[in-house]
Design a protein around this motif. Structure first.
Motif, short mmCIF file in Angstrom:
data_model
loop_
_atom_site.label_atom_id
_atom_site.label_comp_id
_atom_site.label_asym_id
_atom_site.label_seq_id
_atom_site.Cartn_x
_atom_site.Cartn_y
_atom_site.Cartn_z
N GLY A 223 -0.29 -4.21 1.02
CA GLY A 223 -0.28 -3.34 2.15
C GLY A 223 -1.77 -2.80 1.96
N PRO A 224 -2.49 -2.04 3.03
CA PRO A 224 -3.64 -1.30 3.28
C PRO A 224 -3.79 -0.21 2.32
CG PRO A 224 -2.64 -1.61 5.33
CD PRO A 224 -1.81 -2.31 4.23
N ASP A 225 -2.57 0.41 2.02
CA ASP A 225 -2.48 1.63 1.11
C ASP A 225 -2.30 0.92 -0.54
OD1 ASP A 225 0.23 0.79 1.10
OD2 ASP A 225 1.19 2.51 1.31
N GLY A 226 -2.31 -0.14 -0.82
CA GLY A 226 -2.07 -0.60 -2.24
C GLY A 226 -0.45 -0.83 -2.46
N SER A 227 0.32 -0.52 -1.59
CA SER A 227 1.65 -0.82 -1.86
C SER A 227 2.07 -2.41 -1.96
CB SER A 227 2.36 0.05 -0.94
OG SER A 227 2.32 -0.75 0.30
N VAL A 228 2.77 -2.70 -2.85
CA VAL A 228 3.16 -4.11 -3.04
C VAL A 228 4.52 -4.29 -2.33
CG1 VAL A 228 3.42 -6.07 -4.66
CG2 VAL A 228 1.76 -4.44 -4.94
N THR A 229 4.76 -5.38 -1.61
CA THR A 229 5.96 -5.85 -1.41
C THR A 229 6.58 -7.19 -1.87
OG1 THR A 229 5.78 -4.56 0.75
CG2 THR A 229 7.72 -6.08 0.87
N LEU A 230 7.70 -7.15 -2.37
CA LEU A 230 8.13 -8.49 -3.13
C LEU A 230 9.71 -8.92 -2.49
CD1 LEU A 230 7.54 -7.56 -6.84
CD2 LEU A 230 6.09 -8.97 -5.49
N THR A 231 9.74 -10.10 -2.44
CA THR A 231 11.09 -10.61 -1.63
C THR A 231 11.53 -11.66 -2.42
OG1 THR A 231 10.02 -11.95 -0.43
CG2 THR A 231 10.28 -9.78 0.81
N GLY A 232 12.96 -11.91 -1.90
CA GLY A 232 13.62 -13.14 -2.51
C GLY A 232 15.06 -13.06 -2.09
N GLY B 229 9.37 -0.87 -6.63
CA GLY B 229 10.64 -0.37 -5.86
C GLY B 229 11.93 -1.03 -6.65
N GLY B 230 13.03 -0.67 -5.80
CA GLY B 230 14.32 -1.19 -6.26
C GLY B 230 15.17 -0.95 -4.95
N SER B 231 16.37 -1.61 -5.04
CA SER B 231 17.36 -1.45 -3.86
C SER B 231 18.63 -1.91 -4.20
CB SER B 231 17.00 -2.57 -2.73
OG SER B 231 16.45 -4.05 -3.41
N ARG B 232 19.62 -1.42 -3.42
CA ARG B 232 21.11 -1.84 -3.70
C ARG B 232 21.43 -3.14 -3.18
NH1 ARG B 232 24.70 2.73 -4.34
NH2 ARG B 232 26.47 0.82 -4.41
N ALA B 233 22.42 -3.83 -4.15
CA ALA B 233 23.05 -5.36 -3.87
C ALA B 233 24.41 -4.93 -3.14
CB ALA B 233 22.57 -5.96 -4.97
N LYS C 169 4.30 1.21 -4.90
CA LYS C 169 3.02 1.15 -5.45
C LYS C 169 2.63 1.74 -6.74
CE LYS C 169 -1.18 3.49 -3.74
NZ LYS C 169 -2.00 4.56 -2.61
N PRO C 170 2.16 0.84 -7.61
CA PRO C 170 1.87 1.30 -8.72
C PRO C 170 0.96 2.29 -9.18
CG PRO C 170 1.37 -1.30 -8.81
CD PRO C 170 1.61 -0.66 -7.28
N ARG C 171 1.56 3.41 -9.83
CA ARG C 171 0.87 4.51 -10.12
C ARG C 171 -0.51 4.28 -11.06
NH1 ARG C 171 3.21 10.25 -11.86
NH2 ARG C 171 1.22 11.33 -11.95
N ASN C 172 -1.60 4.78 -10.40
CA ASN C 172 -2.76 4.82 -11.06
C ASN C 172 -3.33 3.41 -11.36
OD1 ASN C 172 -2.88 7.65 -11.23
ND2 ASN C 172 -1.67 7.64 -13.31
N HIS C 173 -3.05 2.45 -10.57
CA HIS C 173 -3.51 0.99 -10.73
C HIS C 173 -3.27 0.51 -9.32
CE1 HIS C 173 -4.53 -2.71 -12.73
NE2 HIS C 173 -3.76 -3.08 -11.99
N VAL C 174 -4.45 -0.50 -9.08
CA VAL C 174 -4.31 -1.29 -7.99
C VAL C 174 -4.34 -2.67 -8.11
CG1 VAL C 174 -6.09 -1.63 -5.75
CG2 VAL C 174 -6.09 0.59 -6.83
N LEU C 175 -3.42 -3.19 -7.59
CA LEU C 175 -3.18 -4.62 -7.72
C LEU C 175 -4.11 -5.35 -6.66
CD1 LEU C 175 0.76 -4.93 -8.18
CD2 LEU C 175 -1.10 -5.09 -10.00
N LYS C 176 -4.50 -6.66 -7.34
CA LYS C 176 -5.49 -7.47 -6.29
C LYS C 176 -4.98 -8.66 -5.69
CE LYS C 176 -9.58 -5.75 -9.13
NZ LYS C 176 -8.86 -4.51 -9.51
#
Length: 143
Positions: A43-52, A81-85, A99-106
């Protein structure tokens, strides 16, 4: 005696066990599975979204989907993140954002691990019981 210190201690023990108990896929049980989609979003703020997707049939305690990612240095993993199943035997979609703390994924390639893990009470302590795990190469793209 207050329950807060006891619960805090139980959570600390559970997290310590998660650090030393390897996440292994469930046996060839088609009722227990987790997948990771090959595309992730930044995302624009550096947050990462993973799915499956995931599937689990039985549980006596809460079940969680955790995900982590590594990029460039395979010895450094970031929790995303984390979520309930819901364990009802049906296939469900999952999505974790963090969003990884103190790191930006590219944008580009990364390695993701997703784990389907239940906390079961054993001797009064919540201990991890791994239902399934999956490692997958993904391509991160800006959203």
């Amino acid at each position: 005696m207050s329950m807060r210190p006891a619960l805090g201690a139980a959570a600390t023990v559970a997290l310590a066990l998660l650090a030393v108990v390897p996440a292994t896929p469930a046996a060839a049980d088609t009722k227990e599975s987790i997948t990771v989609d090959t595309a992730g979003r930044i995302g624009p703020d550096g947050s990462v979204t993973l799915t499956g997707t995931y599937r689990c049939a039985d549980s006596s305690g809460p079940v969680f989907i955790s995900s982590s990612i590594t990029q460039a240095d395979p010895s450094v993993r970031y929790g995303i993140g984390g979520s309930r199943a819901v364990c009802d035997g049906k296939e469900h979609r999952w999505q974790n954002t963090g969003k990884p703390r103190n790191h930006v994924l590219k944008k580009g390639t990364a390695q993701v691990e997703a784990t389907l893990m239940e906390l079961r009470l054993q001797g009064g302590l919540p201990l991890p019981d791994f239902h399934a795990a999956q490692q997958q190469g993904v391509t991160l793209a800006q959203s």
